[in-house]
Write a protein that holds these residues in place. Structure first.
Motif, PDB file in Angstrom:
ATOM      1  N   THR A   1       0.816  -1.220   0.000  1.00 34.42           N
ATOM      2  CA  THR A   1       0.000   0.000   0.000  1.00 34.42           C
ATOM      3  C   THR A   1       0.846   1.265   0.000  1.00 34.42           C
ATOM      4  O   THR A   1       0.378   2.316  -0.437  1.00 34.42           O
ATOM      5  N   THR A   2       2.078   1.189   0.478  1.00 33.74           N
ATOM      6  CA  THR A   2       2.934   2.384   0.554  1.00 33.74           C
ATOM      7  C   THR A   2       4.011   2.407  -0.529  1.00 33.74           C
ATOM      8  O   THR A   2       4.819   3.346  -0.568  1.00 33.74           O
ATOM      9  N   GLN A   3       4.018   1.402  -1.383  1.00 37.73           N
ATOM     10  CA  GLN A   3       5.025   1.312  -2.451  1.00 37.73           C
ATOM     11  C   GLN A   3       6.438   1.509  -1.896  1.00 37.73           C
ATOM     12  O   GLN A   3       7.224   2.313  -2.393  1.00 37.73           O
ATOM     13  N   ALA A   4       6.753   0.757  -0.864  1.00 37.35           N
ATOM     14  CA  ALA A   4       8.019   0.922  -0.160  1.00 37.35           C
ATOM     15  C   ALA A   4       9.212   0.572  -1.045  1.00 37.35           C
ATOM     16  O   ALA A   4       9.194  -0.411  -1.786  1.00 37.35           O
ATOM     17  N   THR A   5      10.240   1.404  -0.953  1.00 42.64           N
ATOM     18  CA  THR A   5      11.471   1.189  -1.717  1.00 42.64           C
ATOM     19  C   THR A   5      12.671   1.519  -0.844  1.00 42.64           C
ATOM     20  O   THR A   5      12.588   2.346   0.064  1.00 42.64           O
ATOM     21  N   GLN A   6      13.784   0.872  -1.135  1.00 42.24           N
ATOM     22  CA  GLN A   6      15.002   1.150  -0.382  1.00 42.24           C
ATOM     23  C   GLN A   6      15.589   2.491  -0.804  1.00 42.24           C
ATOM     24  O   GLN A   6      15.512   2.881  -1.969  1.00 42.24           O
ATOM     25  N   VAL A   7      16.149   3.195   0.179  1.00 39.53           N
ATOM     26  CA  VAL A   7      16.846   4.456  -0.076  1.00 39.53           C
ATOM     27  C   VAL A   7      18.313   4.245   0.250  1.00 39.53           C
ATOM     28  O   VAL A   7      18.663   3.810   1.351  1.00 39.53           O
ATOM     29  N   GLN A   8      19.183   4.550  -0.692  1.00 33.62           N
ATOM     30  CA  GLN A   8      20.608   4.349  -0.489  1.00 33.62           C
ATOM     31  C   GLN A   8      21.174   5.432   0.427  1.00 33.62           C
ATOM     32  O   GLN A   8      20.894   6.611   0.263  1.00 33.62           O
ATOM     33  N   CYS A   9      21.957   4.983   1.403  1.00 32.21           N
ATOM     34  CA  CYS A   9      22.658   5.910   2.290  1.00 32.21           C
ATOM     35  C   CYS A   9      24.034   6.179   1.686  1.00 32.21           C
ATOM     36  O   CYS A   9      24.774   5.235   1.377  1.00 32.21           O
TER      37      CYS A   9
END
Length: 245
Positions: free
Chosen positions: A72-80
């Motif tokens: 539902t939130t279209q979760a994706t990884q964010v690169q640090c």
């Protein structure tokens, strides 16, 4: 939860998931190294979660979000940009208002020079994310430092505590249970037999869940319904000496 090696703690984690069915899991000190294929036992353990990991043979961090939420939130990884020794992993969740950036962290322990320098690098990375992501940041994990003097049974403070408190003050983060008179312990440390004390262990609060202070204080969380306090001895955890929030 600091698992002190995920392979050794997989039974502990299975019990935690079975008993509490958490929506979000921050697993630190996983000691999972990067590989082409994920081990089958790990896929089975986290089958109900989308998860992202930052690998390292001595540290390592995994962030898990229940699949019903990630869809539902279209979760994706964010690169640090400066992920030090597998100590940080982040995921972005879209909402109807402001996106949420979940950041699972495993901060270095102790007050040696290398640990303090790593801590400072992590702080700079987190500050860049805070000021450039345009998201609501939720910071969670094993901080290996305390926010308040009463967060250790002995009341002691160390250099890593000072640095962490300054970071929290600079970024205006706040623990989710800020309004409680007594915060729950999250770590149990055994005392050496020759120590001059009647206690056989001490407790401290070095794990936390942090949100922007204005958000927390405007929307006081009902801890009675939303917070899980797990006593590691009661749960019978075999390997982890941390008490998960």
């Amino acid at each position: 939860m600091n698992v002190r090696g995920l392979f050794k703690s997989k039974e502990d984690l299975h019990d935690l998931i079975t008993h509490h069915d958490p929506d979000i899991l921050s697993l630190t000190e996983t000691k999972i190294t990067g590989g082409i294929k994920t081990p089958q036992w790990l896929d089975n353990l986290l089958r109900d979660y989308a998860w992202w990991h930052s690998s390292h043979h001595h540290s390592g961090t995994i962030l898990c979000v229940n699949k019903s939420i990630t869809i539902t939130t279209q979760a994706t990884q964010v690169q640090c940009q400066d992920n030090i020794d597998g100590r940080m992993v982040a995921a972005k969740l879209k909402t109807s208002s402001k996106p949420i950036l979940l950041i699972s962290t495993y901060w270095p322990s102790g007050d040696k020079h290398t640990a303090l320098e790593t801590r400072k690098r992590m702080e700079e990375t987190l500050k860049r994310l805070l000021y450039s992501s345009h998201c609501l940041l939720i910071l969670l994990g094993d901080m290996n430092a305390t926010l308040f003097p009463q967060d250790r049974t002995r009341g002691a403070s160390y250099e890593q505590d000072k640095l962490f408190r300054n970071f929290i003050s600079d970024t205006n983060f706040c623990p989710f249970d800020w309004h409680l008179p007594q915060r729950t312990w999250t770590f149990r440390s055994e005392i050496a037999p020759h120590s001059q004390t009647s206690r056989d262990h001490t407790h401290s609060r070095i794990d936390d869940i942090l949100l922007p202070s204005p958000i927390l204080k405007a929307n006081k969380i009902n801890l009675q319904h939303s917070q899980i306090f797990c006593n590691s001895a009661d749960q019978g955890y075999k390997h982890s000496d941390h008490i998960p929030l």
